[in-house]
Write an enzyme that holds these catalytic residues in place. Structure first.
Site, mmCIF file in Angstrom:
data_model
loop_
_atom_site.group_PDB
_atom_site.id
_atom_site.type_symbol
_atom_site.label_atom_id
_atom_site.label_comp_id
_atom_site.label_asym_id
_atom_site.label_seq_id
_atom_site.Cartn_x
_atom_site.Cartn_y
_atom_site.Cartn_z
ATOM 1 C CB SER A 98 54.228 13.159 101.552
ATOM 2 O OG SER A 98 54.251 13.549 102.915
ATOM 3 N NE ARG A 203 38.986 -2.272 96.203
ATOM 4 C CZ ARG A 203 38.554 -2.072 97.430
ATOM 5 N NH1 ARG A 203 37.306 -1.672 97.637
ATOM 6 N NH2 ARG A 203 39.345 -2.291 98.473
#
Length: 247
Positions: A98, A203
């Site tokens: 975060s 991916r």
């Protein structure tokens, strides 16, 4: 970037094979040995039988048993841009570092020019680098040098501005708005073997962006050690075919 396995299903291919054999056995797979469960599968050894069954499952689109084997990966130092692509896979679980609670106030802005805190894309320094949707081709050395200068000046200034805003009392959750999308982030992700193959389908393909393709290849290298028969078959017979193994 760095990638490592935090935790994974022990003996994943035993779990896969037991799950698959359960569908066709009268006996309960929970009270027989793997050798008994694999009776009737072609192969002179137990490993050969597992390899036969796993190949048969993958070749015939019986992907459900591969959902029983799970792995958790720790990823260090990918860009927020790469993370945005990765987290679109909704059957993967994520925990992301975060920027509301982690402040980068001790990073030397000058070091950002060399790859600290912000991912430096190859096209910023390599005159021969050709990316997808790029209008022009290779460039001369002078153009490449100017491109590198602009990129490094910009990210360094962004980090200086970010740290100045922190010094002026702005909360990290708001000061982060000035940081580039190339800002590095660490994350933890968990997925089953089937979903890992699906992510690789999307991916690791040649038309994927370079960073997420590198990440996926590193995850596949770890998967090949963890679940070797499955990912050997995937590598040899399925990779780059856009199999789309998603549910």
């Amino acid at each position: 970037m760095e990638v490592t396995i935090l935790e994974a299903t022990p003996d994943p291919e035993e779990v896969i094979c037991r799950g698959a054999r359960n569908d066709y056995m009268a006996d309960w797979v929970g009270e027989v040995s793997l050798e008994e469960a694999m009776e009737g599968i072609e192969g002179d050894t137990l490993e050969e039988q597992q390899r036969t069954l796993i190949g048969h499952l993958l070749d015939h689109g019986h992907f459900g048993p591969f959902e029983h084997a799970q792995a958790t990966f720790a990823v260090k130092g990918i860009s927020r841009s790469c993370m945005a692509q990765l987290t679109r896979h909704r059957h993967v679980s994520f925990d992301v570092q975060s920027m509301r609670y982690v402040a980068f106030d001790d990073v030397d802005p000058a070091s950002v020019r060399e790859g600290e805190m912000v991912v430096l894309p190859p096209s910023a320094t390599d005159p021969d680098w050709i990316g997808r949707n790029q209008d022009a081709g290779a460039v001369d050395e002078e153009t490449a040098a100017r491109r590198e200068e602009i990129f490094k000046d910009t990210v360094e200034e962004a980090v200086r501005s970010y740290q100045e805003l922190l010094d002026l009392g702005m909360p990290p959750e708001d000061a982060r708005f000035v940081l580039p999308i190339g800002t590095k982030v660490n994350l933890v992700m968990s997925m089953n073997a089937r979903m890992l193959m699906h992510v690789a389908d999307m991916r690791a393909a040649a038309d994927s962006q370079w960073e997420i393709r590198r990440l996926t290849e590193r995850v596949l290298d770890l998967a090949a050690e963890w679940c070797p028969m499955t990912f050997e078959h995937y590598e040899e017979h399925m990779k780059n075919r856009k199999n789309r193994l998603a549910p």
